[in-house]
Design an enzyme around this catalytic site. Structure first.
Site, PDB file in Angstrom:
ATOM      1  N   ALA A   1       5.161   5.418  -5.958  1.00 58.24           N
ATOM      2  CA  ALA A   1       3.897   4.664  -6.231  1.00 58.24           C
ATOM      3  C   ALA A   1       2.741   4.738  -5.089  1.00 58.24           C
ATOM      4  CB  ALA A   1       4.323   3.194  -5.911  1.00 58.24           C
ATOM      5  N   PRO A   2       1.955   6.009  -5.499  1.00 60.70           N
ATOM      6  CA  PRO A   2       0.983   6.585  -4.845  1.00 60.70           C
ATOM      7  C   PRO A   2      -0.311   5.679  -4.958  1.00 60.70           C
ATOM      8  CG  PRO A   2       1.415   8.074  -6.689  1.00 60.70           C
ATOM      9  CD  PRO A   2       2.526   7.151  -6.828  1.00 60.70           C
ATOM     10  N   HIS A   3      -1.074   5.492  -4.031  1.00 61.47           N
ATOM     11  CA  HIS A   3      -2.374   4.471  -4.090  1.00 61.47           C
ATOM     12  C   HIS A   3      -3.489   5.110  -3.227  1.00 61.47           C
ATOM     13  CE1 HIS A   3       0.382   3.329  -1.201  1.00 61.47           C
ATOM     14  NE2 HIS A   3      -0.593   2.899  -0.519  1.00 61.47           N
ATOM     15  N   ALA A   4      -4.569   4.654  -3.836  1.00 54.97           N
ATOM     16  CA  ALA A   4      -5.906   5.226  -3.072  1.00 54.97           C
ATOM     17  C   ALA A   4      -7.023   4.157  -3.471  1.00 54.97           C
ATOM     18  CB  ALA A   4      -6.256   6.574  -3.395  1.00 54.97           C
TER      19      ALA A   4
ATOM     20  N   LEU B   1      -1.760   3.557  -8.191  1.00 51.77           N
ATOM     21  CA  LEU B   1      -2.575   2.431  -8.373  1.00 51.77           C
ATOM     22  C   LEU B   1      -3.947   2.665  -7.525  1.00 51.77           C
ATOM     23  CD1 LEU B   1      -0.326  -0.483  -7.385  1.00 51.77           C
ATOM     24  CD2 LEU B   1      -1.580  -0.131  -9.606  1.00 51.77           C
TER      25      LEU B   1
END
Length: 154
Positions: free
Chosen positions: A64-67, A102
């Protein structure tokens, strides 16, 4: 916030190939750039910067990578299913084949964290993961991800 509010069918790749984590995140960045009007290099840099702080591989073959990204006005999502799992330095050391990324505007409040928690709860469910791995089209994947589940409610 519902998953359908942040994930559009056009931001889903039902099949993608990547030999490693960086390339998998590059696929995510390309989809984000194409769908959200962003620069793929900027998106990839933001994802890699987050990964440098600690892997977003949450276990069970899921990441679940996010930035936070300039140019966004609301939460957005990208989903990628890889043909072959890749090493992702996940908490359980299992390779990843399901990626739900996300992206939030720079000034996003706690909605960013709530969305991340919602996605993580949903993808911890074994039946959801299995159905996602069997789905063949972006439409089928989208239908699975936006389906309301009692245990995934915020």
């Amino acid at each position: 916030m519902q998953i359908g509010d942040i994930l559009e069918r056009a931001a889903i790749a039902a099949r993608a190939s990547a030999p490693n984590k960086r390339q998998a995140l590059s696929v995510v960045a390309e989809i984000a750039a194409r769908n959200f009007g962003l620069d793929a290099g900027v998106v990839l840099d933001a994802l890699m910067e987050r990964e440098a702080a600690g892997s977003t591989g949450v276990g069970y073959g899921v990441a679940a990578p996010h930035a936070r990204l300039e140019g966004l006005t609301r939460m957005r999502g990208v989903f990628v299913r890889l043909d072959q799992p890749v090493a992702f330095e996940s908490v359980d050391d299992q390779p990843v084949d399901l990626i739900f990324a996300l992206f939030a505007p720079p000034n996003a409040s706690s909605e960013h964290l709530r969305a991340l928690a919602r996605v993580s709860r949903m993808l911890r469910q074994g039946d959801v993961r299995e159905h996602l791995r069997q789905a063949r089209t972006p439409d089928a994947i989208h239908a699975l991800l936006v389906q309301e589940r009692p245990s995934a409610a915020a």
